[in-house]
Design an enzyme around this catalytic site. Structure first.
Site, PDB file in Angstrom:
ATOM      1  N   ASN A 107      -0.380  -4.345  -0.820  1.00 37.04           N
ATOM      2  CA  ASN A 107      -0.217  -3.718  -2.139  1.00 37.04           C
ATOM      3  C   ASN A 107      -1.554  -3.564  -2.875  1.00 37.04           C
ATOM      4  O   ASN A 107      -1.586  -3.199  -4.044  1.00 37.04           O
ATOM      5  CB  ASN A 107       0.775  -4.518  -3.002  1.00 37.04           C
ATOM      6  CG  ASN A 107       0.267  -5.918  -3.339  1.00 37.04           C
ATOM      7  OD1 ASN A 107      -0.823  -6.311  -2.916  1.00 37.04           O
ATOM      8  ND2 ASN A 107       1.056  -6.664  -4.092  1.00 37.04           N
ATOM      9  N   ASP A 131      -7.626 -18.725  -4.810  1.00 40.89           N
ATOM     10  CA  ASP A 131      -6.297 -18.897  -5.415  1.00 40.89           C
ATOM     11  C   ASP A 131      -5.537 -20.063  -4.800  1.00 40.89           C
ATOM     12  O   ASP A 131      -5.953 -20.631  -3.787  1.00 40.89           O
ATOM     13  CB  ASP A 131      -5.486 -17.595  -5.291  1.00 40.89           C
ATOM     14  CG  ASP A 131      -5.564 -16.970  -3.903  1.00 40.89           C
ATOM     15  OD1 ASP A 131      -5.973 -17.672  -2.958  1.00 40.89           O
ATOM     16  OD2 ASP A 131      -5.234 -15.789  -3.765  1.00 40.89           O
ATOM     17  N   HIS A 139      -3.715  -6.048  -3.526  1.00 46.24           N
ATOM     18  CA  HIS A 139      -4.178  -7.189  -4.322  1.00 46.24           C
ATOM     19  C   HIS A 139      -5.425  -7.830  -3.702  1.00 46.24           C
ATOM     20  O   HIS A 139      -5.650  -7.751  -2.504  1.00 46.24           O
ATOM     21  CB  HIS A 139      -3.064  -8.216  -4.573  1.00 46.24           C
ATOM     22  CG  HIS A 139      -2.671  -9.082  -3.419  1.00 46.24           C
ATOM     23  ND1 HIS A 139      -1.476  -9.754  -3.375  1.00 46.24           N
ATOM     24  CD2 HIS A 139      -3.299  -9.398  -2.256  1.00 46.24           C
ATOM     25  CE1 HIS A 139      -1.404 -10.453  -2.259  1.00 46.24           C
ATOM     26  NE2 HIS A 139      -2.498 -10.244  -1.557  1.00 46.24           N
ATOM     27  N   GLU A 187      -2.362  -9.100  -8.680  1.00 49.05           N
ATOM     28  CA  GLU A 187      -1.351  -8.154  -8.234  1.00 49.05           C
ATOM     29  C   GLU A 187      -1.464  -6.827  -8.981  1.00 49.05           C
ATOM     30  O   GLU A 187      -2.071  -6.770 -10.069  1.00 49.05           O
ATOM     31  CB  GLU A 187       0.043  -8.761  -8.493  1.00 49.05           C
ATOM     32  CG  GLU A 187       0.289 -10.087  -7.798  1.00 49.05           C
ATOM     33  CD  GLU A 187       0.542  -9.952  -6.298  1.00 49.05           C
ATOM     34  OE1 GLU A 187      -0.051  -9.069  -5.654  1.00 49.05           O
ATOM     35  OE2 GLU A 187       1.330 -10.749  -5.772  1.00 49.05           O
TER      36      GLU A 187
HETATM   37  P1  PGA Z   1      -3.417 -11.610   5.047  1.00 52.09           P
HETATM   38  O1  PGA Z   1      -3.331 -11.678   3.479  1.00 52.09           O
HETATM   39  O2  PGA Z   1      -4.836 -11.880   5.398  1.00 52.09           O
HETATM   40  O3  PGA Z   1      -2.497 -12.704   5.535  1.00 52.09           O
HETATM   41  O4  PGA Z   1      -2.973 -10.243   5.466  1.00 52.09           O
HETATM   42  C1  PGA Z   1      -4.309 -11.049   2.734  1.00 52.09           C
HETATM   43  C2  PGA Z   1      -3.955 -11.104   1.277  1.00 52.09           C
HETATM   44  O5  PGA Z   1      -2.757 -11.096   0.951  1.00 52.09           O
HETATM   45  O6  PGA Z   1      -4.866 -11.123   0.442  1.00 52.09           O
END
Ligand code: PGA
Length: 241
Positions: free
Chosen positions: A136, A67, A138, A143
């Site tokens: 969450n 992404d 994702h 999302e």
């Molecule tokens: P993080 O993010 O590794 O900074 O916890 C993971 C994500 O949001 O996919």
């Protein structure tokens, strides 16, 4: 789905790097799908060490990232283009032309998404996709939603994601509100998935991903259906498993 437990972040990172290294040794011209965020930083450090010790060679590897934010300059230190170059690509021998990150500044975002899908298909699909997970649930920037979005697409970021990512920006107002993300189908078509998680913030998301009902409100839960998915989880994130 396999679950591999690790005692700490370092062990989680080493196990993930070992799997990536094995993939590259097995198929030197493989296609890797990579992720950003805090979680995979240790894995990238391990892979850089392995490269420096001549244990792995990225010269024929192709990389597609999950992404990218929209409307953020690529030179901005918070862009995923910047992140990948500064945390991984510049330390290894991957060819620049073989690294792919969606262009969140493209004039025609829909065409950019279609083109990203085409490029992945033209390379024969992704052999190994590395995933982090949001609190969450994702994966990539898919999302929580009422349905699973299939292919690479424009995403409106969730408030929880904007809040979580505001730690990297001067203020929450600076956090982009949209992004381009590989879709769930794109991710699920990868021949192998590894999802990394550490820290208590991920306890609930990991529990629902591994043990909950498959549900687009927890996008990562779909990986229960993948024939070759492994969660590598550090002990604090694994508390409910
Ligand atoms: P993080 O993010 O590794 O900074 O916890 C993971 C994500 O949001 O996919």
């Amino acid at each position: 789905m396999r679950i591999i437990r690790a005692d700490n972040y370092e062990e989680m990172s080493k196990k993930a790097a070992d799997i990536v290294k094995s993939q590259v040794i097995l198929k030197p011209d493989c296609v890797l799908g990579l992720a950003t965020g805090d979680t995979p930083l240790g894995m990238y450090s391990e892979l850089i060490n392995m490269y420096e010790n001549k244990e792995v060679d990225f010269s024929d590897v192709t990389i597609f990232n999950l992404d990218e934010y929209c409307k953020l300059n690529r030179e901005n230190a918070q862009s995923y283009f910047y992140y990948m170059n500064h945390n991984f690509f510049k330390y290894i021998n991957v060819k620049k032309k073989n690294t792919h990150i969606p262009n969140g500044n493209a004039k025609d975002i829909d065409e950019e998404c279609r083109d990203y899908e085409r490029q992945i298909k033209n390379k024969g699909g992704i052999d190994l996709q590395v995933l982090g997970i949001g609190a969450n649930g994702h994966i990539g920037f898919n999302e929580p939603a009422i349905n699973f979005e299939a292919e690479t697409h424009l995403v409106k970021l969730d408030e929880m994601t904007i809040e979580a990512n505001s730690r990297f920006f001067n203020s929450i107002a600076e956090v982009p509100t949209s992004a381009i993300s590989m879709g769930i189908k794109t991710i699920m078509q990868s021949r192998m998935l590894i999802l990394l998680a550490n820290g208590e913030a991920k306890v609930d998301a990991i529990f629902k991903t591994a043990k909950g009902k498959i549900n687009p409100k927890v996008p990562a839960s779909i990986i229960q259906l993948h024939p070759n998915a492994t969660i590598i989880v550090e002990k604090y994130a694994a508390k409910l498993l």
